[in-house]
Design an enzyme around this catalytic site. Structure first.
Site, PDB file in Angstrom:
ATOM      1  CB  CYS A  44      88.928  -6.730 -54.108  1.00 32.94           C
ATOM      2  SG  CYS A  44      90.351  -7.508 -53.341  1.00 32.94           S
ATOM      3  CG  HIS A  58      88.420  -8.816 -57.661  1.00 32.71           C
ATOM      4  ND1 HIS A  58      89.669  -8.314 -57.910  1.00 32.71           N
ATOM      5  CD2 HIS A  58      88.475  -9.391 -56.437  1.00 32.71           C
ATOM      6  CE1 HIS A  58      90.442  -8.579 -56.868  1.00 32.71           C
ATOM      7  NE2 HIS A  58      89.742  -9.225 -55.959  1.00 32.71           N
ATOM      8  CG  ASN A 115      93.321 -10.423 -55.341  1.00 31.28           C
ATOM      9  OD1 ASN A 115      93.249  -9.318 -55.866  1.00 31.28           O
ATOM     10  ND2 ASN A 115      92.495 -10.817 -54.382  1.00 31.28           N
TER      11      ASN A 115
HETATM   12  N1  COA Z   1     100.391 -23.384 -48.550  1.00 34.72           N
HETATM   13  C1  COA Z   1     100.178 -24.555 -47.918  1.00 34.72           C
HETATM   14  N2  COA Z   1      99.276 -24.707 -46.939  1.00 34.72           N
HETATM   15  C2  COA Z   1      98.553 -23.625 -46.583  1.00 34.72           C
HETATM   16  C3  COA Z   1      98.729 -22.378 -47.204  1.00 34.72           C
HETATM   17  C4  COA Z   1      99.690 -22.284 -48.211  1.00 34.72           C
HETATM   18  N3  COA Z   1      99.932 -21.135 -48.877  1.00 34.72           N
HETATM   19  N4  COA Z   1      97.871 -21.499 -46.630  1.00 34.72           N
HETATM   20  C5  COA Z   1      97.178 -22.157 -45.705  1.00 34.72           C
HETATM   21  N5  COA Z   1      97.589 -23.456 -45.650  1.00 34.72           N
HETATM   22  C6  COA Z   1      97.098 -24.535 -44.796  1.00 34.72           C
HETATM   23  C7  COA Z   1      96.482 -24.026 -43.523  1.00 34.72           C
HETATM   24  O1  COA Z   1      97.458 -23.806 -42.539  1.00 34.72           O
HETATM   25  C8  COA Z   1      95.543 -25.150 -43.187  1.00 34.72           C
HETATM   26  O2  COA Z   1      96.280 -26.186 -42.588  1.00 34.72           O
HETATM   27  P1  COA Z   1      95.645 -27.052 -41.391  1.00 34.72           P
HETATM   28  O3  COA Z   1      94.418 -27.698 -41.964  1.00 34.72           O
HETATM   29  O4  COA Z   1      96.731 -27.994 -41.040  1.00 34.72           O
HETATM   30  O5  COA Z   1      95.326 -26.053 -40.300  1.00 34.72           O
HETATM   31  C9  COA Z   1      95.060 -25.643 -44.538  1.00 34.72           C
HETATM   32  O6  COA Z   1      96.059 -25.224 -45.485  1.00 34.72           O
HETATM   33  C10 COA Z   1      93.718 -25.083 -44.927  1.00 34.72           C
HETATM   34  O7  COA Z   1      93.736 -23.689 -44.738  1.00 34.72           O
HETATM   35  P2  COA Z   1      92.513 -22.798 -45.011  1.00 34.72           P
HETATM   36  O8  COA Z   1      92.873 -21.364 -44.738  1.00 34.72           O
HETATM   37  O9  COA Z   1      91.319 -23.363 -44.332  1.00 34.72           O
HETATM   38  O10 COA Z   1      92.412 -23.016 -46.589  1.00 34.72           O
HETATM   39  P3  COA Z   1      91.232 -22.716 -47.563  1.00 34.72           P
HETATM   40  O11 COA Z   1      90.814 -23.978 -48.183  1.00 34.72           O
HETATM   41  O12 COA Z   1      90.180 -21.851 -46.951  1.00 34.72           O
HETATM   42  O13 COA Z   1      91.964 -21.864 -48.678  1.00 34.72           O
HETATM   43  C11 COA Z   1      92.160 -19.606 -49.415  1.00 34.72           C
HETATM   44  C12 COA Z   1      92.543 -20.630 -48.354  1.00 34.72           C
HETATM   45  C13 COA Z   1      92.763 -18.284 -48.995  1.00 34.72           C
HETATM   46  C14 COA Z   1      92.783 -20.035 -50.750  1.00 34.72           C
HETATM   47  C15 COA Z   1      90.640 -19.522 -49.571  1.00 34.72           C
HETATM   48  O14 COA Z   1      90.024 -19.435 -48.310  1.00 34.72           O
HETATM   49  C16 COA Z   1      90.216 -18.369 -50.410  1.00 34.72           C
HETATM   50  O15 COA Z   1      90.582 -18.269 -51.580  1.00 34.72           O
HETATM   51  N6  COA Z   1      89.388 -17.471 -49.876  1.00 34.72           N
HETATM   52  C17 COA Z   1      88.972 -16.283 -50.572  1.00 34.72           C
HETATM   53  C18 COA Z   1      90.085 -15.320 -50.511  1.00 34.72           C
HETATM   54  C19 COA Z   1      89.909 -14.158 -51.411  1.00 34.72           C
HETATM   55  O16 COA Z   1      89.299 -14.229 -52.423  1.00 34.72           O
HETATM   56  N7  COA Z   1      90.530 -13.066 -51.003  1.00 34.72           N
HETATM   57  C20 COA Z   1      90.542 -11.888 -51.748  1.00 34.72           C
HETATM   58  C21 COA Z   1      89.343 -11.082 -51.435  1.00 34.72           C
HETATM   59  S1  COA Z   1      88.725 -10.327 -52.762  1.00 34.72           S
END
Ligand code: COA
Length: 333
Positions: free
Chosen positions: A115, A260, A290
């Protein structure tokens, strides 16, 4: 010393729009979850049967950037290509651009900084120009994510985020050192390499080993989303401040911040933290997801096309991603 100025910008995304509702038909997810957590409404994925790849999309974006710079591909002295999804394990995409654009036998390198790839690529090109080695450098960021994502419910935490696309800039040597790229700032922290990683295929775990172990799905990206999020907001802030301080500038001097496009919530957090208005931060993750190394250059190009980046503006680019790597670029436009 010379200055490097961005003289041409271009981007290309595949026509194929994949909405959150489209994803909900192939995995257990929904529009509300995706929009609430990431801000993403849709992304572009290269459709089956298309000839597009990272290099092909990069070449399409590059042609636009070169034309807008008022140059031809024969005027380009060097190619810097940032991607985490190259067409081949080796050689890199840069050399494919040399061939596709029928350029002279100029040098070409690939940058593998995920990224932060475009920020690293711009910084690399900037050094070659400032020292006088090259005059016109083509800098490309492109990603073909969609073919490498787990499109089942198991991969939903990662797959919904990523989109395909490419952007390109022409960087040109200028005598006026008050304009152009003022400084670049690069960082890495390998301790967290496993927090966002595609482990295989690698020489350590090559295709025959993978085929022998069907349970091994380490060829899909793995991400500790919460950990990435927490680090991103801290590092984004640090590296923006580092760039401003280096140039004796303050937040009040920023005309346009192009972060980004990792997650709209990260961009909004940074915007609030720095007290910037909606007009001072450009986001387009809603439409493209992204696109990793392509995201900053696609956003910069779109912002410029919309007239939001003007002569003399202070433009700040900032990135954070897998590695971890992060960085910023301070530009007087
Ligand atoms: N649709 C529905 N539910 C989803 C899902 C999706 N696409 N992806 C995950 N879930 C569920 C999980 O299984 C989890 O369920 P549970 O509580 O029953 O176990 C719940 O949603 C929460 O998951 P979690 O991974 O803890 O979600 P989050 O709030 O951390 O959000 C991201 C996930 C990826 C959106 C977030 O962590 C994020 O944006 N992180 C930064 C990522 C990033 O910027 N990456 C690029 C790097 S530059």
């Amino acid at each position: 010393m010379y200055s490097s100025k961005i003289t041409g910008l271009g981007f290309y995304v595949p026509d194929n729009v994949v909405t959150n509702d489209d994803l909900s038909k192939i995995m257990d997810t929904n529009d509300e979850w995706i929009q609430e957590r990431t801000g993403i409404k849709e992304r572009r994925w290269i459709p089956e049967g298309s000839d597009d790849t990272s290099a092909v999309m990069g070449a399409k974006a590059a042609k636009i950037a070169i034309e807008r710079a008022g140059l031809t591909s024969k005027d380009i002295d060097f190619i810097v290509f940032a991607t985490l999804s190259p067409d081949y394990f080796f050689p890199g995409c840069g050399i494919q651009i040399q061939e596709m654009l029928e350029m002279d036998t100029v040098g070409a390198i690939d940058i593998r900084n995920q990224c932060s790839g475009f920020v690293y690529a711009l910084s690399t090109a900037d050094q070659f120009i400032k020292t006088g080695m090259y005059k016109n450098i083509l800098v490309i960021g492109a990603e073909f994510h969609s073919n490498g994502l787990d499109k089942t419910t198991q991969g939903r935490g990662v797959t919904v985020i990523f989109g395909d696309g490419a952007g390109a800039a022409v960087l040109t040597r200028e005598e006026d050192t008050t304009k152009g790229i003022l400084s670049t700032h690069l960082h890495s922290q390998g301790a967290y390499a496993d927090k966002l990683i595609v482990e295989s295929p690698s020489i350590r775990n090559w295709v025959p080993e993978l085929m022998a172990n069907p349970k091994d799905t380490s060829y899909f990206p793995e991400m500790d989303g919460k950990f990435v999020f927490k680090n991103a907001v801290v590092r984004f802030s640090e590296v923006i401040n580092e760039g401003l301080e280096k140039n004796n500038l303050t937040v009040d001097d920023i005309d346009m911040l192009i972060p980004h496009q990792a997650n709209l919530r990260i961009s909004q957090f940074i915007q609030r933290k720095f007290g910037l208005s909606d007009d001072q931060v450009f986001n387009n993750i809603q439409k493209y997801g992204n696109t990793t190394a392509a995201s900053i250059i696609i956003a910069l190009t779109e912002a410029w096309e919309k007239g939001k980046v003007k002569d003399n503006n202070l433009v700040v680019l900032a990135a954070f991603g897998s590695g971890f790597t992060w960085g910023s670029v301070i530009i007087r436009w």
